[in-house]
Motif scaffolding. Sequence first.
Motif, PDB file in Angstrom:
ATOM      1  N   ARG A 177       0.843  -1.209   0.000  1.00 26.58           N
ATOM      2  CA  ARG A 177       0.000   0.000   0.000  1.00 26.58           C
ATOM      3  C   ARG A 177       0.874   1.253   0.000  1.00 26.58           C
ATOM      4  O   ARG A 177       0.596   2.227  -0.702  1.00 26.58           O
ATOM      5  CB  ARG A 177      -0.945  -0.004   1.197  1.00 26.58           C
ATOM      6  CG  ARG A 177      -1.938   1.157   1.159  1.00 26.58           C
ATOM      7  CD  ARG A 177      -3.020   1.064   2.221  1.00 26.58           C
ATOM      8  NE  ARG A 177      -2.471   1.042   3.569  1.00 26.58           N
ATOM      9  CZ  ARG A 177      -2.664   0.064   4.449  1.00 26.58           C
ATOM     10  NH1 ARG A 177      -3.395  -0.979   4.133  1.00 26.58           N
ATOM     11  NH2 ARG A 177      -2.141   0.126   5.641  1.00 26.58           N
ATOM     12  N   THR A 178       1.957   1.232   0.757  1.00 28.50           N
ATOM     13  CA  THR A 178       2.880   2.373   0.784  1.00 28.50           C
ATOM     14  C   THR A 178       3.467   2.620  -0.602  1.00 28.50           C
ATOM     15  O   THR A 178       3.550   3.756  -1.065  1.00 28.50           O
ATOM     16  CB  THR A 178       4.011   2.133   1.809  1.00 28.50           C
ATOM     17  OG1 THR A 178       3.424   1.999   3.107  1.00 28.50           O
ATOM     18  CG2 THR A 178       5.018   3.264   1.812  1.00 28.50           C
ATOM     19  N   ASN A 223       0.791   4.060  -2.922  1.00 28.51           N
ATOM     20  CA  ASN A 223       0.534   5.460  -2.582  1.00 28.51           C
ATOM     21  C   ASN A 223       1.644   6.390  -3.059  1.00 28.51           C
ATOM     22  O   ASN A 223       1.455   7.593  -3.146  1.00 28.51           O
ATOM     23  CB  ASN A 223       0.346   5.622  -1.072  1.00 28.51           C
ATOM     24  CG  ASN A 223      -0.949   5.016  -0.579  1.00 28.51           C
ATOM     25  OD1 ASN A 223      -1.856   4.744  -1.367  1.00 28.51           O
ATOM     26  ND2 ASN A 223      -1.038   4.788   0.714  1.00 28.51           N
ATOM     27  N   LYS A 252       3.700   1.149  -8.497  1.00 27.45           N
ATOM     28  CA  LYS A 252       2.962  -0.097  -8.707  1.00 27.45           C
ATOM     29  C   LYS A 252       3.837  -1.214  -9.262  1.00 27.45           C
ATOM     30  O   LYS A 252       3.655  -2.380  -8.919  1.00 27.45           O
ATOM     31  CB  LYS A 252       1.770   0.142  -9.627  1.00 27.45           C
ATOM     32  CG  LYS A 252       0.672   0.945  -8.978  1.00 27.45           C
ATOM     33  CD  LYS A 252      -0.515   1.123  -9.883  1.00 27.45           C
ATOM     34  CE  LYS A 252      -1.571   1.964  -9.199  1.00 27.45           C
ATOM     35  NZ  LYS A 252      -2.739   2.167 -10.033  1.00 27.45           N
ATOM     36  N   ASP A 274      -3.498   6.696   4.545  1.00 22.48           N
ATOM     37  CA  ASP A 274      -4.125   5.377   4.661  1.00 22.48           C
ATOM     38  C   ASP A 274      -4.554   4.790   3.327  1.00 22.48           C
ATOM     39  O   ASP A 274      -5.172   3.729   3.281  1.00 22.48           O
ATOM     40  CB  ASP A 274      -5.317   5.415   5.622  1.00 22.48           C
ATOM     41  CG  ASP A 274      -6.526   6.141   5.049  1.00 22.48           C
ATOM     42  OD1 ASP A 274      -6.433   6.699   3.936  1.00 22.48           O
ATOM     43  OD2 ASP A 274      -7.574   6.137   5.721  1.00 22.48           O
ATOM     44  N   GLY A 275      -4.225   5.428   2.229  1.00 19.49           N
ATOM     45  CA  GLY A 275      -4.575   4.908   0.913  1.00 19.49           C
ATOM     46  C   GLY A 275      -5.887   5.447   0.402  1.00 19.49           C
ATOM     47  O   GLY A 275      -6.253   5.253  -0.741  1.00 19.49           O
ATOM     48  N   GLU A 276      -6.645   6.117   1.252  1.00 19.22           N
ATOM     49  CA  GLU A 276      -7.928   6.674   0.836  1.00 19.22           C
ATOM     50  C   GLU A 276      -7.924   8.195   0.971  1.00 19.22           C
ATOM     51  O   GLU A 276      -8.969   8.836   1.085  1.00 19.22           O
ATOM     52  CB  GLU A 276      -9.051   6.068   1.673  1.00 19.22           C
ATOM     53  CG  GLU A 276      -9.165   4.562   1.477  1.00 19.22           C
ATOM     54  CD  GLU A 276     -10.200   3.940   2.384  1.00 19.22           C
ATOM     55  OE1 GLU A 276     -10.967   4.667   3.034  1.00 19.22           O
ATOM     56  OE2 GLU A 276     -10.230   2.702   2.436  1.00 19.22           O
TER      57      GLU A 276
END
Length: 193
Positions: free
Chosen positions: A139-140, A143, A147, A185-187
Motif C-alpha cells: 500500500r505504501t 501510494n 505499482k 491510509d490509501g484513501e
Amino acid sequence: MKDIKVSDLRRMSGKGGLILQGCGGDPQEWIDGINDMLTDEGILLEGTKFQNVSRFQHDGLTNLLFPFEDVKVDIGKLAYWRLETHGLFGGTWLSDYVDNRLGGFLSEEMPETEERFKPDCPLIGTDGNIFNLMGIAARTLVNNGMKAEVKEMCGRLSDCGNYNEALNIIGEYVNITDGSGNIDDGEGEVMTI
C-alpha cells in the motif's frame, strides 16, 4: 569461474543461460562434470564447452550459471535434459529464474533496488504477520506511485525461504520505520500511528 551477485543476474536481459541450483562443493568439479555429461548426451556440439561459468548465492543455495555465449548447443536436447534432470540439479533457464525468483530484469531506466527511492513505511510495532507487513508495504508503494515495484516485491516474497529473508526483501523497497509519524491510509486520509 567467477562469483557474481543476484543483482548481476537482473542486468542480463537478452542473454541466455542455464542455471543449476544447489551446486555445493568444488565448482570446477561441477563445471567439468556438467560439460562431460552434456558432451556425452550430444548436447554440447563441435567440441565446445561451458567455460565462462558464474557462481552465485541465493535462498541459501550455491548456484551456477552456464551462459550460452561461446558454446554451440542442441537447445532442444538441452531443454529435454533440463526437464529430465530437474529433480537432481534444479535446472532452469536464466530468464525464468530472474522472472520467477528475482522479480524480473532491471530495465535501463530503472536503477537497482538499493539505489531507488524508498518511501517510509511504518512496520515496527504492527502485527508481524508477514502477509500483514507485505500488505502495508504494498500500500505504501502504491501510494507513492510505485505499482511496478509492488509486483516485483510480491513476486520475490512469494519465493523467499524464511521470515528474515522476507523482511530483508521488504526493506529493499521501503524504509521500515516505527510508525511514529503520519501516513496516508490509501484513501486520502492521513492518520497518526
